[in-house]
Scaffold this active site. Structure first.
Site, PDB file in Angstrom:
ATOM      1  N   ASP A 198       0.852  -1.194   0.000  1.00 26.06           N
ATOM      2  CA  ASP A 198       0.000   0.000   0.000  1.00 26.06           C
ATOM      3  C   ASP A 198       0.888   1.245   0.000  1.00 26.06           C
ATOM      4  O   ASP A 198       0.747   2.128   0.840  1.00 26.06           O
ATOM      5  CB  ASP A 198      -0.913  -0.008   1.227  1.00 26.06           C
ATOM      6  CG  ASP A 198      -2.069   0.981   1.109  1.00 26.06           C
ATOM      7  OD1 ASP A 198      -2.466   1.315  -0.023  1.00 26.06           O
ATOM      8  OD2 ASP A 198      -2.567   1.428   2.155  1.00 26.06           O
ATOM      9  N   ASP A 215       4.803   0.895   9.306  1.00 33.04           N
ATOM     10  CA  ASP A 215       4.413  -0.503   9.489  1.00 33.04           C
ATOM     11  C   ASP A 215       4.136  -1.138   8.133  1.00 33.04           C
ATOM     12  O   ASP A 215       4.270  -0.500   7.091  1.00 33.04           O
ATOM     13  CB  ASP A 215       3.227  -0.671  10.444  1.00 33.04           C
ATOM     14  CG  ASP A 215       1.912  -0.147   9.888  1.00 33.04           C
ATOM     15  OD1 ASP A 215       1.796   0.044   8.653  1.00 33.04           O
ATOM     16  OD2 ASP A 215       0.975   0.073  10.671  1.00 33.04           O
TER      17      ASP A 215
END
Length: 325
Positions: A198, A215
């Site tokens: 992403d 993350d």
């Protein structure tokens, strides 16, 4: 506990959970921007800042989360700029009253400038270094990018949700079906590796030392181009310049297969269709009507019909191509 259930995640539960693994919160909790999970900043009695992430129940299994965290630790061991989870007594994933959570050092940064060519070239090098590590082994449990999941199952979720106004059902689902068929036919990746998954500007933090990720919540398997195309913006000529710059940095550390450029528009289609389905699935979470009030409106779905028509045109255009060296 249902997929939407954050209702029992009270501040006291979070504080108790953190204390159960040795973190004494001395600041209260500052909610950070996250819709899928619940993420908070705090500092301890020594004024050391941390970030804790409480995972959305039932989105990932425990073993899938552990695979994400192990990937982060693997990249950190190779000195890649990513904020790894902290380990307490050899454990990085904690569970308190049914909620999985992690704790990481707090590391912020500026917004990545998508029109800054120097930053784009730097990002190319950064992503290539990640791919150099990620290509050495496969995920065992994290999912792969899939047209079945992100196009066809997503379309079924949209249809079953009832959010599309009746008057727009025919035009919306007609164009959606046509776009899905073209995108699915185009999405034929030759090689798939472990990905960030992403990699858009909102997930990239920038400091004087360069970029970093906080993350890998959406890490999955797919073609390398998935971690690159979302950094392209503007018209076709602007995107070509950005692509040349991005890949100039990338190929300093890892080889890019230019045949993957044909996948960009199918990946974009998968993203936008899956995004609509995601909003449908999450609407019962009170955070979603509060933050996406336009979703439950006729105007939104009219705009999606126009967007899908534009996407169908994009799918039928020649793919971006690199300038010959």
């Amino acid at each position: 506990m249902s997929v939407f259930d954050f209702t029992s995640l009270s501040p006291n539960l979070i504080l108790d959970g953190l204390e159960s693994v040795g973190f004494k919160v001395d600041s209260g909790l500052l909610a950070l921007n996250s819709y899928e999970n619940r993420v908070y900043q705090f500092h301890d009695e020594n004024l050391v800042k941390y970030v804790t992430k409480f995972y959305r129940p039932e989105r990932w299994t425990e073993t899938q989360i552990r695979e994400e965290l192990n990937f982060a630790l693997e990249l950190d061991e190779q000195e890649l700029p990513l904020v790894p989870p902290l380990s307490v007594n050899g454990e990085t994933l904690f569970n308190y009253q049914g909620y999985y959570f992690t704790v990481s050092p707090c590391k912020g940064g500026r917004t990545f400038e998508v029109d800054n060519l120097d930053q784009l070239e730097w990002m190319g090098r950064f992503i290539a270094r990640i791919h150099g590590v990620s290509a050495t082994k496969n995920f065992e449990l994290r999912p792969a990018l899939s047209v079945d999941d992100m196009l066809f199952n997503a379309s079924n979720i949209i249809q079953a949700s009832g959010f599309v106004p009746k008057a727009l059902n025919l035009p919306f689902f007609t164009i959606l079906e046509q776009v899905n068929e073209i995108a699915a036919a185009q999405y034929k990746p030759k090689k798939q590796i472990r990905l960030h998954g992403d990699c858009h500007a909102g997930n990239i933090f920038w400091t004087d030392k360069g970029p970093h990720f906080v993350d890998l919540d959406d890490c999955k398997t797919g073609p390398a181009i998935q971690d690159l195309w979302m950094m392209l913006s503007g018209d076709r000529n602007e995107q070509l310049l950005q692509l040349d710059t991005l890949l100039a940095g990338y190929e300093e550390f890892f080889t890019f297969d230019t045949s993957e450029l044909v996948l960009i528009e199918s990946l974009r289609t998968m993203r936008v269709v899956n995004y609509m389905a995601w909003l449908c699935k999450r609407w019962k979470d009170p955070a979603f009507p509060r933050n996406f009030p336009w979703f439950d409106s006729e105007k939104y779905w009219e705009q999606q019909i126009l967007m899908l028509k534009e996407q169908m045109s994009a799918l039928q255009q020649p793919p971006l191509s690199l300038t010959p060296m």
